[in-house]
Design an enzyme around this catalytic site. Structure first.
Site: not given
Ligand code: GTP
Ligand code: SPV
Ligand code: MN
Length: 584
Positions: A69, A197, A206, A226, A248, A250, A253, A275, A364, A489
């Site tokens: 983004r 993208y 979004k 979000h 994002s 963090c 997922t 999300d 992604r 986990g």
């Molecule tokens: P968006 O789709 O951008 O909104 O991201 P999201 O908030 O869904 O984040 P996602 O779960 O995809 O995690 C992003 C990154 O953080 C990945 O590389 C994960 O492996 C890492 N991650 C997720 N949960 C944890 C955690 O509990 N600890 C650590 N150290 N890393 C984590």
């Molecule tokens: C984010 O950036 O928070 C996402 C990916 O979930 S995007 O759809 O590109 O915004």
């Molecule tokens: Mn997101």
């Protein structure tokens, strides 16, 4: 093609402006999806992955300048600048229309214009809202079929209801100089050009479900956030639904589909969304949530059998990967997946570590939510699910403890407004810079943050059974940069404490910034976290928090008179309490 005259007129006018070779109305069928895929394989927009081990999995490589983004090219265009607020880039609507319409002129020559009707939320839910995206990208059309309820049933709902959000999208020439993501909340309209993208192009996500929806939600009395939504089932079979907002990349997922630690036999996770959450005040005084999406557009790097086995399982078939690397035998690969060495990097070059990571850090996967082993049919409930706890999270190497409980709804709104997090690869710009990201909505709130916080406070006042509000931080590090908490986990251990607090089952340590777990409050059975690390994770440094609260005060004042006085008062209450501790 439709009985909705406004839609027919809009498609005709857009076609006159953009000059496509063909117009295709998407019906959402499998045959149509297959044809889109076949077409993209032929043009090279998609690359076939190994069909034997990864049936119907494909790789898309986006333009190397178009991989995340672009917040600096994203605008909220309200007649009054102040309605967009200091949290948004603003442009006058007349000027914005003129600017992008000039770029849309003739932009679809030689291309197909796809009309993509979609529904955000269960098709039969009164909480769901429809939209139509016009796009010249078959990748966007195919992705929208995975990410939303797309096609004929959505069009039929639009024809019944009349109203829908319009999203006009073109790849344009992909030049960042001619890339704009424009929102016109009062017109329920989005115009996006120059990017193919993610959040820039899949306009249901979004642009609609957060920026436009948050604006609508304020007018109509609900919240567009979000947030992931998950159900946590305890060994007694009780189900507790949690909504959590993290910025994002963090951890949303990952948390939404977490796998309980081995010691947690009898606990079960029900995945509703990863999300976005649309939250409504129910007749019963509880907060009810739907996931407006139908699929996941998730971060690939870091996903492995060890960190997120559910994700690995769901990505074995029917998945579109974007900007990941590829092994010699054409399997998708990214950093953290395995210790193999890929053959090709995300740009298709022979892999050379000198070129940086093999997979783009914001690479992604796009996959139907139903492929997730922990997916819950409750995601289809027209009513949504009732929320027990709201969690705000962030990525902070220091200061923020593992978990903190707000003392009240008002305090929780301050907690959310004060959240900060290190920037990630999900948006272009520098990574790892700590910035304020209120409610993880900094890039996504379609109106003035002052009005937004007032709306959160007003919503809380309508809840007789308001969820508890918490903040978490899975990303605390020690002086060597090592994560203090194992995460993934194991985060269920923190959710268990939160649920016990909501039930009034455990005590907490009270501090001015919020309530912390007592020693032993977070169950560490079978976990290798030292006593010192745990103490570091569950105590607060009053002096550092006093400095933090001074910064928060300045941050809130930066939003001017629209910030509710209650938030200033709450902040002063916290600071006052901290001063008492540091003085004593
Ligand atoms: P968006 O789709 O951008 O909104 O991201 P999201 O908030 O869904 O984040 P996602 O779960 O995809 O995690 C992003 C990154 O953080 C990945 O590389 C994960 O492996 C890492 N991650 C997720 N949960 C944890 C955690 O509990 N600890 C650590 N150290 N890393 C984590
Ligand atoms: C984010 O950036 O928070 C996402 C990916 O979930 S995007 O759809 O590109 O915004
Ligand atoms: Mn997101």
């Amino acid at each position: 093609m439709t009985s909705n005259q406004a839609l027919a007129d809009w498609v005709r006018d857009v076609a006159a402006l953009t000059q496509p070779d063909r117009i295709h109305w998407c019906d959402g069928s499998q045959a149509e999806y297959d044809a889109l895929i076949a077409d993209m394989l032929q043009t090279g927009t998609l690359i076939e992955l190994d069909q034997e081990t990864r049936p119907r999995c494909y790789l898309h490589r986006s333009d190397p300048s178009d991989v995340a983004r672009t917040e600096h090219l994203t605008f909220v265009c309200t007649p009054e600048r102040d309605d967009a607020g200091p949290n948004n880039q603003w442009m006058d609507p007349t000027e914005a229309h003129a600017k992008v319409d000039a770029l849309f002129a003739g932009a679809m020559r030689g291309r197909t214009l796809y009309v993509v009707p979609y529904c955000m939320g269960p098709l039969d839910s009164p909480l769901a809202r429809c939209g139509v995206e016009i796009t010249d990208s078959p990748y966007v059309a195919a992705s929208m079929r995975i990410m939303t309820r797309m096609g004929r049933p959505a069009l039929e709902r639009i024809e019944r209801e009349g109203s829908f959000v319009r999203g006009l999208h073109s790849l344009g020439d992909l030049d960042p100089e001619r890339r704009f993501i424009m929102h016109f909340p009062q017109e329920l309209l989005i115009k996006s050009i120059g990017s193919g993208y993610g959040g820039n192009a899949l306009l249901g996500k979004k642009c609609h479900a957060l920026r436009i929806a948050s604006y609508q939600a304020r007018q109509e009395g609900w919240l567009a956030e979000h947030m992931l939504i998950m159900g946590v089932e305890d060994p007694q079979g009780r189900l507790h639904y949690i909504a959590a907002a993290f910025p994002s990349a963090c951890g949303k997922t990952n948390m939404a589909m977490l796998i309980p630690p081995v010691e947690y036999r009898g606990w079960k996770i029900h995945t509703i969304g990863d999300d976005i959450a649309w939250l409504h005040v129910g007749d019963d005084g509880r907060l009810w949530a739907i996931n407006p999406e139908a699929g996941f557009f998730g971060v690939a790097p870091g996903t492995s059998r060890h960190t997120n086995a559910n994700a690995v399982d769901m990505l074995q078939h029917d998945t579109i990967f974007t900007n990941v690397a590829m092994t010699a035998d054409r399997r998708p690969w990214w950093e953290g997946l395995s210790d193999e060495t890929p053959a090709f990097d995300w740009q298709g070059r022979p892999y050379d570590p000198a070129n940086g990571p093999a997979a783009h850090p914001n690479s992604r996967f796009t996959v139907s939510a139903k492929q997730c082993p922990s997916w819950s049919p409750a995601a289809e409930l027209a009513s949504g699910v009732p929320i027990t706890a709201i969690i705000f999270g962030g990525r902070r190497a220091s200061l923020a403890p593992l978990v903190l409980e707000a003392k009240s709804w008002q305090h929780g709104v301050l907690m959310g407004a004060a959240m900060a997090s290190e920037t990630t690869a999900a948006a272009t710009g520098k990574v790892g810079v700590t910035r304020r990201d209120p409610m993880a909505m900094q890039p996504f709130c379609g109106y003035h943050f002052g009005d937004y916080w007032a709306h959160w406070l007003a919503t809380g006042a309508r809840l007789s059974k308001a969820p508890g509000i918490y903040q978490v931080n899975w990303f605390r590090r020690d002086a060597q940069g090592r994560f203090l908490w194992p995460g993934y986990g194991e985060n269920l251990r923190v959710l268990k404490w939160i649920i016990e607090r909501c039930q009034g089952a455990v005590d907490a340590a009270h501090t001015p910034v919020g309530n912390l777990p007592l020693r032993g409050g977070i169950d560490l059975t079978g976990l290798d976290v030292s006593h010192d690390d745990m103490r570091e994770l569950t105590h607060i440094d009053p002096q550092a928090w006093l400095t933090e609260m001074d910064e928060v005060a300045g941050f809130l004042h930066g939003f001017g008179p629209r910030v509710p006085q209650v938030l200033h008062d709450e902040r002063e209450r916290v600071s006052h309490g901290l001063r008492n501790i540091t003085a004593g």
